[in-house]
Design a protein around this motif. Structure first.
Motif, PDB file in Angstrom:
ATOM      1  N   PRO A  17       0.810  -1.237   0.000  1.00 38.43           N
ATOM      2  CA  PRO A  17       0.000   0.000   0.000  1.00 38.43           C
ATOM      3  C   PRO A  17       0.836   1.276   0.000  1.00 38.43           C
ATOM      4  N   ARG A  18       2.093   1.173   0.466  1.00 34.79           N
ATOM      5  CA  ARG A  18       2.941   2.363   0.548  1.00 34.79           C
ATOM      6  C   ARG A  18       4.086   2.343  -0.462  1.00 34.79           C
ATOM      7  N   ALA A  19       3.955   1.469  -1.461  1.00 34.19           N
ATOM      8  CA  ALA A  19       4.980   1.408  -2.512  1.00 34.19           C
ATOM      9  C   ALA A  19       5.030   2.747  -3.245  1.00 34.19           C
ATOM     10  N   MET A  20       6.210   3.169  -3.598  1.00 37.08           N
ATOM     11  CA  MET A  20       6.390   4.495  -4.196  1.00 37.08           C
ATOM     12  C   MET A  20       5.590   4.660  -5.483  1.00 37.08           C
ATOM     13  N   TRP A  21       5.517   3.614  -6.297  1.00 33.28           N
ATOM     14  CA  TRP A  21       4.855   3.745  -7.591  1.00 33.28           C
ATOM     15  C   TRP A  21       3.349   3.991  -7.469  1.00 33.28           C
ATOM     16  N   ARG A  22       2.778   3.729  -6.293  1.00 36.54           N
ATOM     17  CA  ARG A  22       1.343   3.950  -6.099  1.00 36.54           C
ATOM     18  C   ARG A  22       1.007   5.426  -5.827  1.00 36.54           C
ATOM     19  N   PHE A  23       2.004   6.240  -5.514  1.00 41.58           N
ATOM     20  CA  PHE A  23       1.745   7.633  -5.144  1.00 41.58           C
ATOM     21  C   PHE A  23       1.561   8.504  -6.381  1.00 41.58           C
ATOM     22  N   LYS A  24       0.970   9.682  -6.172  1.00 38.42           N
ATOM     23  CA  LYS A  24       0.718  10.604  -7.277  1.00 38.42           C
ATOM     24  C   LYS A  24       2.019  10.980  -7.986  1.00 38.42           C
ATOM     25  N   THR A  25       1.884  11.333  -9.246  1.00 37.37           N
ATOM     26  CA  THR A  25       3.053  11.648 -10.066  1.00 37.37           C
ATOM     27  C   THR A  25       3.883  12.771  -9.467  1.00 37.37           C
ATOM     28  N   TRP A  26       3.210  13.817  -8.997  1.00 36.80           N
ATOM     29  CA  TRP A  26       3.968  14.960  -8.486  1.00 36.80           C
ATOM     30  C   TRP A  26       4.739  14.612  -7.225  1.00 36.80           C
ATOM     31  N   LYS A  27       4.177  13.701  -6.405  1.00 32.30           N
ATOM     32  CA  LYS A  27       4.874  13.295  -5.191  1.00 32.30           C
ATOM     33  C   LYS A  27       6.120  12.470  -5.538  1.00 32.30           C
ATOM     34  N   ARG A  28       5.981  11.558  -6.504  1.00 25.63           N
ATOM     35  CA  ARG A  28       7.152  10.777  -6.931  1.00 25.63           C
ATOM     36  C   ARG A  28       8.215  11.683  -7.538  1.00 25.63           C
ATOM     37  N   THR A  29       7.764  12.703  -8.275  1.00 29.27           N
ATOM     38  CA  THR A  29       8.707  13.647  -8.887  1.00 29.27           C
ATOM     39  C   THR A  29       9.488  14.398  -7.819  1.00 29.27           C
ATOM     40  N   VAL A  30       8.790  14.833  -6.781  1.00 29.94           N
ATOM     41  CA  VAL A  30       9.456  15.551  -5.689  1.00 29.94           C
ATOM     42  C   VAL A  30      10.506  14.662  -5.024  1.00 29.94           C
ATOM     43  N   VAL A  31      10.140  13.405  -4.767  1.00 22.93           N
ATOM     44  CA  VAL A  31      11.085  12.477  -4.124  1.00 22.93           C
ATOM     45  C   VAL A  31      12.306  12.250  -5.016  1.00 22.93           C
TER      46      VAL A  31
END
Length: 406
Positions: A86-100
């Motif tokens: 449930p907390r895998a990075m690929w599941r998060f919104k695009t902008w959040k992954r971009t920030v990370v």
């Protein structure tokens, strides 16, 4: 020699800290969004020690050349446990992954700015763009047969003082000479040297453009003889009697703006160096086999550390700090290139998926699956091979034919 060794070690340590904080940037951004961070380690190779705090293992490895941050599910192809899913990075919104993904480079930019701010607030920042800002106005201009006479003229009654009599003041920035805009002091001196007599000059003073007329005087000056670089010859040159600022000084408050402006200049410089990078590789190869080392060729961590050591040995701490800041800006910009396995490559894939799914939605189709990184493996391997080859070349050149300050 001890100062040199100290400088080399200190610069190398600065690089290691920068890389460690790069990975810490990824980690902190991921944790802020609720992603699962499994491990954060500084260095590579065998483990020296580690400890667990919360759900993350922190540790140090023997080879202090980098580090890593293990975020669960960075891509949809990464294996995750049912608890991590449930907390895998690929599941998060695009902008959040971009920030990370961008957080590592942003950390380099912040570090570079901090170094520049500290310099601005204490020792000042070098005039790397050659801004034609006047530092001092001489009481006279005289003929000089030697460099010492030129640097320390002994004024006599009746000597000409073009800049002083023409109204030039310390802090003025020359913006045009004889109607031609001037962006650096080389352009100013090039326009003045062949002239004699009244010359229209415009300066920026307190935010306003002030027109002046300077009575240029032809004087004797010692210059390097192009036909015999080890010798000097005396020539007649136009002179107005000013020196230009080589360092800009700031108060702790104005240092913020000064560091910000300098940061912008260094971003431009880093981008230009990246564009020039491929064409300078042949010069590195030539240097390995005995050719003269071009000071503008790329350097490795080894070369940068050696230059840092020479800077400390010579007491050139501003150069040491500028090198450290420059390296952070360059690495930060380089890491954002849209190429795998760089962070910029992962950002590009993330946004490709987002745009692709948006276009599919417009056509009434379901979202596509995650990008298959295995299909990009060939390109990634090629880029890693090229990067490794370039690193090997620059390290070799920095060992057998290093760039030196003198």
């Amino acid at each position: 020699m001890l100062a040199y060794i100290f400088g080399v070690v200190l610069f190398a340590l600065g690089i290691c800290v920068s890389v460690a904080l790069h990975e810490a940037g990824h980690m902190l951004a991921a944790k802020a969004f609720g992603m699962k961070v499994r491990r954060y380690f500084v260095g590579f190779g065998p483990k020296v020690f580690s400890f667990r705090r919360g759900e993350t293992e922190y540790g140090l490895k023997w080879i202090p050349l980098g580090g890593f941050c293990d975020i669960a599910g960075m891509t949809a192809l990464d294996e995750v446990t049912p608890a991590e899913a449930p907390r895998a990075m690929w599941r998060f919104k695009t902008w959040k992954r971009t920030v990370v993904l961008a957080a590592g480079s942003v950390t380099h930019f912040i570090l570079g700015f901090i170094v520049l701010f500290a310099m601005a607030a204490t020792m000042g920042l070098p005039n790397i763009t050659g801004q034609p800002q006047i530092e001092s106005v001489s009481n006279c201009v005289r003929d000089a047969q030697t460099a010492a006479e030129f640097a320390n003229p002994v004024c006599q009654p009746g000597d000409a003082a073009p800049a002083k009599n023409g109204g030039l003041l310390p802090g003025d920035r020359i913006v045009s000479v004889d109607g031609t805009p001037t962006s650096n002091y080389d352009e100013v001196t090039t326009k003045i040297r062949p002239r004699s007599g009244p010359l229209p000059v415009e300066v920026e003073r307190d935010g306003k453009v002030v027109p002046l007329t300077i009575d240029v005087v032809q004087v004797s000056r010692p210059v390097t003889d192009p036909a015999n670089p080890s010798q000097e010859k005396i020539v007649k040159l136009g002179s107005i009697g000013v020196t230009f600022a080589t360092t800009f000084h700031y108060t702790p408050v104005s240092a913020i703006g000064g560091a910000a402006t300098f940061t912008g200049d260094m971003f431009v410089n880093a981008w230009e160096r990246l564009l020039e990078f491929p064409q300078r590789i042949p010069a590195v190869v030539k240097a390995i086999f005995g050719g003269e080392r071009d000071p503008n060729t790329p350097v490795s961590v080894v070369g940068a550390s050696r230059i840092g050591g020479e800077a400390v040995e010579a007491g050139l701490w501003p150069l040491f700090l500028i090198l450290l800041a420059s390296l952070n800006f360059f690495v930060g910009v380089f890491n954002l290139l849209p190429l795998l396995p760089l962070d910029g490559g992962h950002i590009a894939v993330t946004w490709y998926e987002r745009v692709r799914d948006w276009l599919r939605k417009l056509r009434g189709r379901a979202a596509g699956g995650p990008v298959d990184y295995t299909k990009l493996s060939t390109v990634t391997v090629v880029l890693v091979f090229i990067g490794g080859a370039v690193t090997l070349l620059t390290v070799t050149a920095d060992i057998v034919n290093p760039i030196r300050l003198q």
